[in-house]
Design a protein around this motif. Structure first.
Motif, PDB file in Angstrom:
ATOM      1  N   ASN A  65       0.842  -1.190   0.000  1.00 53.71           N
ATOM      2  CA  ASN A  65       0.000   0.000   0.000  1.00 53.71           C
ATOM      3  C   ASN A  65       0.885   1.251   0.000  1.00 53.71           C
ATOM      4  OD1 ASN A  65      -2.535  -1.454   0.306  1.00 53.71           O
ATOM      5  ND2 ASN A  65      -1.848  -1.887   2.395  1.00 53.71           N
ATOM      6  N   LEU A  66       0.616   2.164  -0.917  1.00 57.66           N
ATOM      7  CA  LEU A  66       1.388   3.391  -1.004  1.00 57.66           C
ATOM      8  C   LEU A  66       1.014   4.313   0.147  1.00 57.66           C
ATOM      9  CD1 LEU A  66       3.393   5.173  -2.622  1.00 57.66           C
ATOM     10  CD2 LEU A  66       1.413   6.062  -3.874  1.00 57.66           C
ATOM     11  N   VAL A  67       2.015   4.655   0.964  1.00 59.30           N
ATOM     12  CA  VAL A  67       1.790   5.574   2.078  1.00 59.30           C
ATOM     13  C   VAL A  67       1.939   7.010   1.618  1.00 59.30           C
ATOM     14  CG1 VAL A  67       2.624   6.280   4.360  1.00 59.30           C
ATOM     15  CG2 VAL A  67       2.586   3.847   3.732  1.00 59.30           C
ATOM     16  N   ALA A  68       2.988   7.267   0.821  1.00 59.75           N
ATOM     17  CA  ALA A  68       3.219   8.641   0.361  1.00 59.75           C
ATOM     18  C   ALA A  68       4.175   8.637  -0.816  1.00 59.75           C
ATOM     19  CB  ALA A  68       3.769   9.504   1.490  1.00 59.75           C
ATOM     20  N   GLU A  69       4.021   9.625  -1.684  1.00 61.18           N
ATOM     21  CA  GLU A  69       4.988   9.905  -2.743  1.00 61.18           C
ATOM     22  C   GLU A  69       5.753  11.150  -2.339  1.00 61.18           C
ATOM     23  OE1 GLU A  69       5.194  11.195  -7.465  1.00 61.18           O
ATOM     24  OE2 GLU A  69       3.441  10.090  -6.728  1.00 61.18           O
ATOM     25  N   LEU A  70       7.076  11.045  -2.286  1.00 59.04           N
ATOM     26  CA  LEU A  70       7.910  12.114  -1.777  1.00 59.04           C
ATOM     27  C   LEU A  70       8.800  12.653  -2.886  1.00 59.04           C
ATOM     28  CD1 LEU A  70       9.102  10.184   1.420  1.00 59.04           C
ATOM     29  CD2 LEU A  70       7.003  11.525   1.141  1.00 59.04           C
ATOM     30  N   ALA A  71       9.106  13.944  -2.834  1.00 54.41           N
ATOM     31  CA  ALA A  71      10.003  14.540  -3.816  1.00 54.41           C
ATOM     32  C   ALA A  71      11.433  14.124  -3.515  1.00 54.41           C
ATOM     33  CB  ALA A  71       9.869  16.061  -3.783  1.00 54.41           C
ATOM     34  N   GLY A  72      12.169  13.764  -4.557  1.00 50.55           N
ATOM     35  CA  GLY A  72      13.567  13.394  -4.372  1.00 50.55           C
ATOM     36  C   GLY A  72      13.839  11.960  -4.773  1.00 50.55           C
ATOM     37  N   TYR A  73      15.057  11.730  -5.221  1.00 50.05           N
ATOM     38  CA  TYR A  73      15.458  10.418  -5.717  1.00 50.05           C
ATOM     39  C   TYR A  73      16.344   9.686  -4.721  1.00 50.05           C
ATOM     40  CZ  TYR A  73      17.542   6.946  -8.878  1.00 50.05           C
ATOM     41  OH  TYR A  73      17.959   5.780  -9.462  1.00 50.05           O
ATOM     42  N   LEU A  74      17.254  10.400  -4.066  1.00 51.20           N
ATOM     43  CA  LEU A  74      18.179   9.813  -3.109  1.00 51.20           C
ATOM     44  C   LEU A  74      17.492   9.767  -1.751  1.00 51.20           C
ATOM     45  CD1 LEU A  74      21.178   8.872  -2.752  1.00 51.20           C
ATOM     46  CD2 LEU A  74      21.675  11.216  -2.060  1.00 51.20           C
ATOM     47  N   SER A  75      17.180   8.554  -1.243  1.00 50.16           N
ATOM     48  CA  SER A  75      16.359   8.454  -0.046  1.00 50.16           C
ATOM     49  C   SER A  75      16.867   7.382   0.900  1.00 50.16           C
ATOM     50  CB  SER A  75      14.904   8.153  -0.425  1.00 50.16           C
ATOM     51  OG  SER A  75      14.822   6.898  -1.095  1.00 50.16           O
ATOM     52  N   ASP A  76      16.479   7.520   2.168  1.00 48.55           N
ATOM     53  CA  ASP A  76      16.844   6.533   3.181  1.00 48.55           C
ATOM     54  C   ASP A  76      16.003   6.774   4.427  1.00 48.55           C
ATOM     55  OD1 ASP A  76      18.156   4.433   4.356  1.00 48.55           O
ATOM     56  OD2 ASP A  76      20.152   5.279   4.151  1.00 48.55           O
ATOM     57  N   PHE A  77      15.975   5.745   5.297  1.00 54.93           N
ATOM     58  CA  PHE A  77      15.405   5.916   6.623  1.00 54.93           C
ATOM     59  C   PHE A  77      16.451   6.551   7.527  1.00 54.93           C
ATOM     60  CE2 PHE A  77      12.970   2.271   4.971  1.00 54.93           C
ATOM     61  CZ  PHE A  77      11.675   2.711   5.214  1.00 54.93           C
ATOM     62  N   SER A  78      15.987   7.350   8.502  1.00 54.91           N
ATOM     63  CA  SER A  78      16.910   7.852   9.519  1.00 54.91           C
ATOM     64  C   SER A  78      17.400   6.667  10.339  1.00 54.91           C
ATOM     65  CB  SER A  78      16.193   8.862  10.414  1.00 54.91           C
ATOM     66  OG  SER A  78      15.112   8.241  11.103  1.00 54.91           O
ATOM     67  N   PRO A  79      18.538   6.807  11.052  1.00 57.47           N
ATOM     68  CA  PRO A  79      19.069   5.676  11.819  1.00 57.47           C
ATOM     69  C   PRO A  79      18.078   5.075  12.806  1.00 57.47           C
ATOM     70  CG  PRO A  79      20.746   7.361  11.609  1.00 57.47           C
ATOM     71  CD  PRO A  79      19.483   7.943  11.044  1.00 57.47           C
ATOM     72  N   ASP A  80      17.228   5.909  13.432  1.00 60.07           N
ATOM     73  CA  ASP A  80      16.226   5.359  14.355  1.00 60.07           C
ATOM     74  C   ASP A  80      14.944   4.952  13.636  1.00 60.07           C
ATOM     75  OD1 ASP A  80      14.994   7.758  13.742  1.00 60.07           O
ATOM     76  OD2 ASP A  80      15.076   8.570  15.776  1.00 60.07           O
ATOM     77  N   GLU A  81      14.919   5.151  12.314  1.00 60.48           N
ATOM     78  CA  GLU A  81      13.812   4.760  11.436  1.00 60.48           C
ATOM     79  C   GLU A  81      12.483   5.413  11.822  1.00 60.48           C
ATOM     80  OE1 GLU A  81      13.864   0.471  11.107  1.00 60.48           O
ATOM     81  OE2 GLU A  81      15.502   0.602   9.657  1.00 60.48           O
ATOM     82  N   GLN A  82      12.585   6.603  12.398  1.00 55.58           N
ATOM     83  CA  GLN A  82      11.386   7.393  12.680  1.00 55.58           C
ATOM     84  C   GLN A  82      11.089   8.396  11.568  1.00 55.58           C
ATOM     85  OE1 GLN A  82       9.369   6.686  15.416  1.00 55.58           O
ATOM     86  NE2 GLN A  82      10.826   4.963  15.300  1.00 55.58           N
ATOM     87  N   PHE A  83      12.057   8.573  10.662  1.00 56.26           N
ATOM     88  CA  PHE A  83      11.907   9.542   9.588  1.00 56.26           C
ATOM     89  C   PHE A  83      12.394   8.940   8.276  1.00 56.26           C
ATOM     90  CE2 PHE A  83      12.668  11.927  13.498  1.00 56.26           C
ATOM     91  CZ  PHE A  83      11.589  12.800  13.516  1.00 56.26           C
ATOM     92  N   VAL A  84      11.901   9.531   7.185  1.00 61.30           N
ATOM     93  CA  VAL A  84      12.414   9.254   5.844  1.00 61.30           C
ATOM     94  C   VAL A  84      13.059  10.537   5.338  1.00 61.30           C
ATOM     95  CG1 VAL A  84      11.820   8.689   3.462  1.00 61.30           C
ATOM     96  CG2 VAL A  84      10.675   7.499   5.354  1.00 61.30           C
ATOM     97  N   VAL A  85      14.246  10.403   4.751  1.00 64.84           N
ATOM     98  CA  VAL A  85      14.947  11.551   4.198  1.00 64.84           C
ATOM     99  C   VAL A  85      15.106  11.326   2.703  1.00 64.84           C
ATOM    100  CG1 VAL A  85      17.036  12.946   4.295  1.00 64.84           C
ATOM    101  CG2 VAL A  85      16.201  11.821   6.366  1.00 64.84           C
ATOM    102  N   ALA A  86      14.705  12.309   1.887  1.00 64.03           N
ATOM    103  CA  ALA A  86      14.782  12.188   0.431  1.00 64.03           C
ATOM    104  C   ALA A  86      15.365  13.459  -0.152  1.00 64.03           C
ATOM    105  CB  ALA A  86      13.398  11.921  -0.162  1.00 64.03           C
ATOM    106  N   SER A  87      16.366  13.311  -1.021  1.00 62.68           N
ATOM    107  CA  SER A  87      17.034  14.463  -1.625  1.00 62.68           C
ATOM    108  C   SER A  87      16.706  14.579  -3.097  1.00 62.68           C
ATOM    109  CB  SER A  87      18.551  14.340  -1.461  1.00 62.68           C
ATOM    110  OG  SER A  87      18.929  14.462  -0.119  1.00 62.68           O
ATOM    111  N   SER A  88      16.481  15.795  -3.541  1.00 64.54           N
ATOM    112  CA  SER A  88      16.199  16.083  -4.944  1.00 64.54           C
ATOM    113  C   SER A  88      17.342  16.898  -5.526  1.00 64.54           C
ATOM    114  CB  SER A  88      14.892  16.869  -5.080  1.00 64.54           C
ATOM    115  OG  SER A  88      14.752  17.364  -6.401  1.00 64.54           O
ATOM    116  N   PHE A  89      17.983  16.358  -6.552  1.00 63.37           N
ATOM    117  CA  PHE A  89      19.031  17.114  -7.231  1.00 63.37           C
ATOM    118  C   PHE A  89      18.414  18.180  -8.132  1.00 63.37           C
ATOM    119  CE2 PHE A  89      21.291  13.205  -6.140  1.00 63.37           C
ATOM    120  CZ  PHE A  89      22.456  13.731  -5.595  1.00 63.37           C
ATOM    121  N   GLU A  90      17.176  17.998  -8.532  1.00 61.98           N
ATOM    122  CA  GLU A  90      16.507  18.986  -9.381  1.00 61.98           C
ATOM    123  C   GLU A  90      16.279  20.286  -8.639  1.00 61.98           C
ATOM    124  OE1 GLU A  90      12.966  17.443 -11.093  1.00 61.98           O
ATOM    125  OE2 GLU A  90      14.002  15.916 -12.300  1.00 61.98           O
TER     126      GLU A  90
END
Length: 475
Positions: A104-129
């Motif tokens: 199930n899709l939770v969210a579509e986020l802007a950015g291609y380079l992505s990861d979970f934070s170390p405590d996995e409470q956050f998602v971080v996504a970077s957009s080069f555009e």
């Protein structure tokens, strides 16, 4: 299991006399046995004999254990440790997708380079555009938008670093988006205690900053010589690499930014006991904690020994791998390019040792067995290995006894050792076999990851631009 972004770290004494190459000419490549089903009986893993079916099996008639559990748009970037969330990125857009494990899709986020934070409470996504990094909670709600793209996480798991190329500025933030410090250059390394950061600047110098004040620690010229700084030896030192191919020397600095020593070549590793720095160019060099060179080894560094007492080098000229201890003493040498240690640490495997084959040696340099093809993977119990040639895989016992031949290359075992998979270049199919070598299923896509501690696999189909979660259990 988050695929955490690594902080960038790829970091003349008396020569050592070399022994002559060791080769046991009595060991020959095993002759394959009759490939017919009746002749392909074996007892792998020391269990009861099992029939090995022909490798070129059709799709029809296979046991369909590969049950599709979920489908995800894009290629899997990371799987959360609790396996409840999946991050994928788009092959066609500057987008990251956050899914639950049911697809199930939770969210579509802007950015291609992505990861979970170390405590996995956050998602971080970077957009080069847009040259921005977004921080999101696990519901997909935006927490902060930060300038620049993600370069890493703090060792405490409570901070992240970004770099904005147009400004040549690195920044340190907490996950609420609060700016903690700002630095010239790209943030390359952050000390374990988070108090000191080393950066790499576009002016071809490195800097060391105090993260509390954001000020340069070393004010004389405000810089360190060398490229790609990294903290070493319990964070008490900063090592830099040579600038470009024309430079030969890197440097070792104290944490305060004072030069301690020059290092020949690029820093590549540190011994596990933190007593030795390992650098290399065409050869390998060992340094002690004071920066004094203690040995020069022939060949380029390849790996630390599993016993923490040895290291492996390889020379392309002559195609020889060598085992040294940390005093610089040559212990043994082996024909071929180092490919790995046997799981028990008592053997060394090399590729291209003889006619393009792979070879297993003991630690004294005596050849134990040869295998057709180059090494792919060991079985988790250490009793078997997979090799490959182009689009064919081979299963052997470590004694060198040939077990079976299978369609598809790049053989890989699941973590529990219950299955192995193969795939062919240019084909959108993953062949699944049980541990005995019996064909189990053919799945769409190529191997992405085996799900830890689960009889499950995630594949990725480049043609479809989608990933698939399959269950491999027999239920």
């Amino acid at each position: 299991m988050a695929a955490l972004l690594g902080l960038m770290a790829s970091m003349a004494g008396a020569s050592v006399a070399l022994a002559s190459p060791v080769k046991d000419d009595s060991v020959k490549l095993p002759t394959p046995v009759d490939d017919s089903p009746n002749q392909r009986q074996l007892a792998p893993f020391d269990l009861e004999a099992a029939d090995i079916s022909p490798a070129n099996h059709p799709n029809s008639g296979l046991p369909q254990s590969g049950r599709l559990l979920a489908e995800f748009q894009g290629e899997v970037r990371a799987l959360s440790t609790d396996q409840q969330y999946v991050l994928t990125d788009s092959s066609t857009a500057d987008a990251t997708y956050l899914y639950d494990r049911s697809g199930n899709l939770v969210a579509e986020l802007a950015g291609y380079l992505s990861d979970f934070s170390p405590d996995e409470q956050f998602v971080v996504a970077s957009s080069f555009e847009t040259n921005t990094t977004g921080v999101y909670d696990l519901s997909g709600q935006q927490v902060a938008i930060l300038p620049g793209y993600l370069t890493g996480f703090g060792a405490d798991g409570q901070s992240l670093t970004t770099y904005s190329e147009p400004e040549d500025l690195g920044r340190l933030y907490d996950f609420s988006g609060k700016l903690l410090a700002e630095f010239q250059g790209s943030t390359i390394a952050l000390s374990t205690d988070g108090q000191v950061v080393a950066t790499n600047s576009s002016d071809q110098i490195s800097h060391v900053y105090n993260t509390v004040s954001g000020q340069l620690i070393r004010l004389e010229k405000g810089s360190l010589r060398g490229d790609r700084p990294v903290f070493v030896l319990e964070d008490q030192y900063v090592a830099t690499h040579p600038w470009g191919l024309e430079e030969e020397m890197g440097y070792l600095y104290s944490r305060a930014g004072n030069e301690v020593a020059q290092l020949r070549g690029s820093l590549i590793s540190v011994s596990r006991d933190q007593q030795h720095l390992i650098t290399f160019n065409s050869n390998t060099y060992l340094y002690d904690r004071s920066g004094q060179q203690t040995a020069q080894l022939e060949g380029q560094f390849r790996a630390l020994g599993l016993d923490d007492q040895h290291l492996i080098t390889h020379s392309y000229g002559g195609n020889i791998s060598r085992l040294y201890d940390f005093s610089g003493r040559l212990v043994a040498q082996f024909s071929g390019e180092f490919a790995g240690f046997s799981p028990d640490g008592q053997g060394i495997l090399t590729n291209f040792c003889a006619d393009g084959n792979s070879c297993l040696f003991d630690l004294n340099g005596s050849e134990v067995a040869q295998f057709q093809g180059w090494f792919s993977d060991f079985s988790p119990d250490g009793q078997h290995l997979l090799t490959t040639t182009e689009n064919t895989s081979y299963l052997y016992r470590l004694s060198g006894e040939w077990v079976g031949q299978y369609e598809g290359g790049r053989g890989t075992y699941s973590a529990d050792g219950q299955h192995f998979v193969t795939s062919s270049f240019g084909e959108d199919v993953l062949n699944v076999y049980d541990r005995f070598g019996n064909p189990v299923d053919q799945l769409r896509g190529q191997l992405s990851i085996f799900v830890p501690n689960q009889p499950q696999v995630i594949t990725y189909s480049e043609r479809q631009g989608a990933s698939y979660l399959y269950d491999l259990s027999d239920d």
